[in-house]
Design a protein around this motif. Structure first.
Motif, PDB file in Angstrom:
ATOM      1  N   UNK A 220       0.857  -1.180   0.000  1.00 11.59           N
ATOM      2  CA  UNK A 220       0.000   0.000   0.000  1.00 11.59           C
ATOM      3  C   UNK A 220       0.901   1.240   0.000  1.00 11.59           C
ATOM      4  N   UNK A 221       0.442   2.303  -0.647  1.00 15.88           N
ATOM      5  CA  UNK A 221       1.279   3.483  -0.811  1.00 15.88           C
ATOM      6  C   UNK A 221       0.536   4.763  -0.438  1.00 15.88           C
ATOM      7  N   UNK A 356      -4.203   1.131  -4.740  1.00 15.12           N
ATOM      8  CA  UNK A 356      -3.788   0.947  -3.348  1.00 15.12           C
ATOM      9  C   UNK A 356      -2.991   2.160  -2.874  1.00 15.12           C
ATOM     10  N   UNK A 357      -3.579   3.345  -3.055  1.00 16.01           N
ATOM     11  CA  UNK A 357      -2.945   4.611  -2.671  1.00 16.01           C
ATOM     12  C   UNK A 357      -3.874   5.327  -1.697  1.00 16.01           C
ATOM     13  N   UNK A 358      -3.410   5.544  -0.453  1.00 13.38           N
ATOM     14  CA  UNK A 358      -4.328   6.013   0.586  1.00 13.38           C
ATOM     15  C   UNK A 358      -4.730   7.488   0.456  1.00 13.38           C
ATOM     16  N   UNK A 359      -3.834   8.375   0.003  1.00 15.43           N
ATOM     17  CA  UNK A 359      -4.313   9.709  -0.388  1.00 15.43           C
ATOM     18  C   UNK A 359      -4.665   9.565  -1.873  1.00 15.43           C
ATOM     19  N   UNK A 360      -5.903   9.107  -2.099  1.00 12.18           N
ATOM     20  CA  UNK A 360      -6.233   8.323  -3.285  1.00 12.18           C
ATOM     21  C   UNK A 360      -6.527   9.096  -4.566  1.00 12.18           C
ATOM     22  N   UNK A 361      -6.550  10.418  -4.514  1.00 14.97           N
ATOM     23  CA  UNK A 361      -6.841  11.233  -5.710  1.00 14.97           C
ATOM     24  C   UNK A 361      -8.255  10.963  -6.236  1.00 14.97           C
ATOM     25  N   UNK A 362      -9.132  10.518  -5.346  1.00 16.86           N
ATOM     26  CA  UNK A 362     -10.508  10.156  -5.732  1.00 16.86           C
ATOM     27  C   UNK A 362     -11.260  11.269  -6.451  1.00 16.86           C
TER      28      UNK A 362
END
Length: 378
Positions: A220-221, A356-362
Motif C-alpha cells: 500500500x502506498x 492501493x494509494x491512501x491519499x487516493x486522488x478520488x
C-alpha cells in the motif's frame, strides 16, 4: 464498444502518481473490458498481476448495509426502530452542545438513534477510532476488541449532534455490523460468509487472510507531496483490534472476487447464477435518496455533486448537478485506498476499479473514470 480511451486513462494515472490500477467493466453480466497497469511493488518494479489482494476499506460499507437489509427483509429489525431496542448501551446518549461562551457541554439527546440513522450516517457519531473509550476498550480486551465490545465503547462517547439532524461520515456502519451480530447471534464475519460471500462463491473476500492470500496482498502506498513521489505505507489503520470486524472498512478482496457482489446488486439482488441475496425492493430502497432538508447540506463532497445518499451508497439524482454521463439511479461507493464500484440497473452495468494509494486522488480519478466508461458504451 471501443474501450481504448479507458486503457489510455489507466496508463496516464499510473504514469502520474498512482502506482497501479485495475479496472473491470461488466455489461449484461459479461466482462467487456479488463485492464491493469503499473507496479504492485514500486521498489522492485513488480508488475501488477491478476487477482492481487487489496484492502477494500469503505467498499465494505455496501456489503454491511446489504447484510443489514437482509435482516430487515427477515423482519428481525426495522429502519425506524430505536437502536437501543437491540443495543441497550445506546439508550441515553449524550450530545455535545456549544454554550453561550463558546465552550462545549454535554446534554441528553432529545431523540433516540434509529436503525435508519446507522444506514444513512445521521446517528451523530464521529470517525475517531482513537477516542478515549475506544482506546480503553482496546487495552481492556488485550488488543482483541471484538466488534460488539467496540460498539459498547463507542456508546460512551458523546454524539456530535442530535440524531437525524445532520449527515456525517462516521462509524455508523461499524455499529451496524455490531447490530447484525447482536440480533443474529453469529460473528459478523460468519454471517457475511454464510449469507453473502459464500452463496456468491466469493472465496477471496473476508476480514482475515489465509497464508496463501497474504502472499498476494500487494503493498500500500501514499503520495508524499514534499518528496514529490509515492512512498510505502504499511498496515491497515482501521484494524484496531484482532477480533474487530469493521463493518465500515474491514474487508479485503480482489477485483475478480468482489465484483461478483456489486454485479449481483446490478441484477436487483440476484446473481447471474440465480443466487438471491436481496429482493429487488430492497435494492431500490438502498439506492433511494434518504437525505432530508436537515441533512442535505452536509453531504457536500464536490465530486459527489448531483448525488444523494441512500442506505450506505451514493445515488445519482441530478445529471445537471453532477455533470456525469451515468443515468439517474446509478449508485455505489468507494474505499480509502481508491477502490470504486459503480452499479447501474438501467444500463445493466457494473464497474469495479482498484488501486492501493491512501491519499487516493478520488476527486480527480473517479468522476473522469465514470464518464469515460459511459462514453465508451455509447
Amino acid at each position: 464498444m471501443d474501450f481504448t480511451p479507458l486503457s489510455r486513462f489507466i496508463d496516464r494515472i499510473t504514469a502520474w502518481r498512482i502506482p497501479w490500477a485495475e479496472l473491470l467493466v461488466m455489461h449484461r453480466n459479461e466482462t467487456v473490458f479488463r485492464y491493469r497497469a503499473g507496479f504492485a511493488d514500486l521498489e522492485a518494479k513488480t508488475p501488477i498481476e491478476e487477482d492481487p489482494m487489496i484492502y477494500l476499506y469503505s467498499l465494505t460499507k455496501i456489503l454491511t448495509c446489504t447484510a443489514a437489509l437482509q435482516l430487515v427483509e427477515k423482519g428481525t429489525i426495522l429502519l425506524g426502530d430505536p437502536l437501543s431496542a437491540y443495543l441497550p448501551e445506546f439508550a441515553e446518549m449524550e450530545v455535545r452542545k456549544k454554550q453561550m461562551d463558546d465552550s462545549f457541554a454535554t446534554e441528553l439527546a432529545e431523540r433516540p438513534i434509529t436503525v435508519r440513522d446507522l444506514f444513512t450516517m445521521t446517528a451523530g457519531f464521529s470517525y475517531d477510532l482513537a477516542a478515549p473509550s475506544i482506546r480503553e476498550a482496546v487495552e481492556r480486551t488485550n488488543g482483541r476488541l471484538p466488534t460488539r465490545e467496540f460498539a459498547m465503547a463507542l456508546a460512551k462517547e458523546p454524539l456530535l449532534f442530535e440524531p437525524g439532524t445532520r449527515w456525517n461520515y462516521s462509524l455508523c456502519h461499524d455499529v451496524l455490523a455490531a447490530l447484525a451480530e447482536e440480533v443474529d447471534g453469529r460473528r459478523f464475519s460468519a454471517y457475511v460468509r454464510a449469507e453473502i460471500t459464500g452463496p456468491l462463491g466469493m472465496r477471496d473476500t473476508g476480514f482475515d487472510l489465509s497464508e496463501a492470500q497474504r502472499s498476494r496482498l500487494v503493498p500500500q502506498y501514499q503520495y508524499d507531496d514534499a518528496l514529490g513521489k509515492t512512498v510505502p505505507m504499511d498496515g491497515d489503520w482501521y484494524r484496531i483490534g484482532t477480533e474487530f470486524e469493521s463493518g465500515g472498512a474491514g474487508l479485503l478482496s480482489t477485483v475478480s472476487d468482489y465484483s461478483r457482489f456489486p454485479n449481483t446488486l446490478t441484477n436487483r439482488g440476484t446473481s447471474p447464477e440465480g443466487v438471491r441475496i436481496l429482493s429487488a425492493a430492497s435494492v431500490d430502497l438502498m439506492r433511494c435518496d434518504h437525505l432530508t432538508e436537515l441533512t442535505r447540506s452536509d453531504y457536500n463532497w464536490a465530486h459527489h455533486a448531483g448525488y444523494g445518499f441512500g442506505l450506505g451508497v451514493r445515488t445519482h439524482i441530478s445529471q445537471a448537478g453532477s455533470g456525469s454521463l451515468s443515468p439517474l439511479g446509478e449508485f455505489g461507493w468507494s474505499g480509502a485506498a481508491g477502490s470504486f464500484a459503480i452499479m447501474d440497473l438501467e444500463s445493466q452495468l457494473t464497474v469495479m476499479y482498484a488501486q492501493h494509494l491512501v491519499n487516493n486522488q478520488e476527486p480527480y480519478v473517479h468522476p473522469r473514470l465514470k464518464n469515460i466508461v459511459y462514453a465508451c458504451l455509447k
